[in-house]
Structures are given as C-alpha cells and as structure tokens.
Write a protein that holds these residues in place. Structure first.
Motif, PDB file in Angstrom:
ATOM      1  N   UNK A 101       0.831  -1.210   0.000  1.00  0.00           N
ATOM      2  CA  UNK A 101       0.000   0.000   0.000  1.00  0.00           C
ATOM      3  C   UNK A 101       0.866   1.260   0.000  1.00  0.00           C
ATOM      4  N   UNK A 102       0.437   2.245  -0.794  1.00  0.00           N
ATOM      5  CA  UNK A 102       1.194   3.489  -0.883  1.00  0.00           C
ATOM      6  C   UNK A 102       2.311   3.456  -1.896  1.00  0.00           C
ATOM      7  N   UNK A 103       2.533   2.304  -2.522  1.00  0.00           N
ATOM      8  CA  UNK A 103       3.602   2.217  -3.520  1.00  0.00           C
ATOM      9  C   UNK A 103       3.168   2.889  -4.822  1.00  0.00           C
TER      10      UNK A 103
END
Length: 228
Positions: A101-103
């Motif tokens: 997540x957030x990549x």
C-alpha cells in the motif's frame, strides 16, 4: 511466496560481489522478505540453480552466474533484468509480488490490462489504417473511370458545339445569298421600269437614243431635252 536469491559467498569476482550487494540491499530497502541461498558452499543449491534457469537466459557457456532470483520455483531473472525493473519502478512486478500500500508501482494485473488495452488500440488503429488504405485504393480505381466519363462528356459537348457552329454558319450563308438575290431582283425591276418606256419611244423618235441606255441621271436629262 518466498523470493529466493542465489548468491556466491566466496566469489573472487568483484563485479559479482557488487551485483549481489545491490540486489540484496534493494530488497532489504523495499522490505521484501527473501531467502539467500549460497551456491559456493552448497552443491545442491548450485545444481538446482543451473537446472532451473531457462536455457534462453543462460550465457553462451551454459553456466549462469549469481545473483539469480526466483519466486518459489518460478524464474524471475538475473541482475541485468532486476536492474531494468528497478529503473522502470516495477520491481514488485518483476518479483511476481503485489506492490505494498502506498507504492507508486502499478500492480501487475493493471499493467497487463493496460498493455492489453494498448494492444487493442493498436489493432484498432491498424484496422482503421487498412480500411483507409482500401478506401483510397477504391477511390483510385473509381477516379480513372470518372475521368474517362468526363472526357467522353467533353467530347460530346465539343461535337455538339461544332455542329451548332456549322449550322449557324450555313444559316448565315443562306441569309446572305437570299439578300443578294433580293437586291438583284430590285435592280432588275428598276431597269425594266425605266428602260422599257424609253425603248417604246425610240420607235417614234426621228433621232436615235443611245444604246446601251444611259444611266438614270443621264436618262432624265435626255427626257427633259425631248420635252423642250
């Protein structure tokens, strides 16, 4: 899924050591769990690595060099392909892992979907280009026929124009001929009106009237002399 990285702990090559350190350091920076497998001290690891690297990925001598990366039994690539994935920001796709997540990396499924959409777009563009090429060929085939029809129509118009011009010239010639005939008739009628009485008078006059008869102006002067 376990990422396997085959390394050589006691390699004498500085280049191989540097490549191994780059791969391991980047995986640790991404917090990707991996299992380092040494091929220098473990013959089984060495044989497994050589057997599972695809033939088309092996160098010319047939012996692949570390580091080699696998996802379980699936081959991911060597250092060069790992470096390319790193430059493209697609390391997780290279490893066969979902990005965290957030990549910023696009998931593999979406990447494949985009690629599929791009392929469909390219196919559609290719079909449109083929259709346009066929339309141009059809228009090219129709153009000579249209040109031939235009030439035929032009020839017909030219023939009609020439025939009309010839008819007008013939009509003008006929009109000129009729005018000339009428003019000649008027002249002949005038001569008969003026000269026939004088011819009759010449039968009774003791003097002779010049012959051929004089022009009208002299004729009137002659008549005046007779009356006097």
């Amino acid at each position: 899924m376990v990422i396997k990285v085959f390394l050589a702990s006691s390699s004498g090559s500085t280049a191989i050591k540097k490549k191994q350190q780059d791969v391991v350091g980047f995986l640790e920076a991404l917090r990707v769990e991996y299992d380092p497998l040494d091929i220098a001290c473990n013959e089984e690891n060495r044989m497994w690595m050589r057997q599972n690297v695809p033939e088309e990925k092996k160098p010319a001598n047939g012996i692949p060099l570390p580091p080699q990366i696998f996802n379980e039994e699936s081959y991911c690539g060597d250092y060069d392909t790992f470096f390319d994935a790193k430059e493209d920001n697609s390391v997780f796709a290279f490893l066969g892992l979902p990005p965290p997540p957030g990549s910023k990396e696009v998931p593999l499924e979406e990447r494949n979907g985009d690629a599929h959409v791009e392929e469909e777009g390219e196919v559609a563009e290719g079909e449109n280009a083929d259709d346009e090429a066929m339309e141009e060929e059809t228009e090219g085939d129709e153009a000579p026929a249209d040109e031939e029809e235009a030439v035929e129509e032009t020839d017909e118009v030219t023939e009609v124009t020439q025939a009309h011009a010839e008819e007008e010239e013939q009509d003008e010639a006929d009109d000129d001929r009729e005018e000339e005939e009428l003019r000649q008739l008027e002249v002949d009628s005038c001569d008969v009106f003026l000269y026939q009485p004088l011819a009759f008078l010449s039968l009774f006059c003791p003097f002779s009237i010049p012959h051929p008869f004089p022009p009208p102006c002299k004729l009137f002067s002659f008549i005046l002399r007779i009356k006097s």
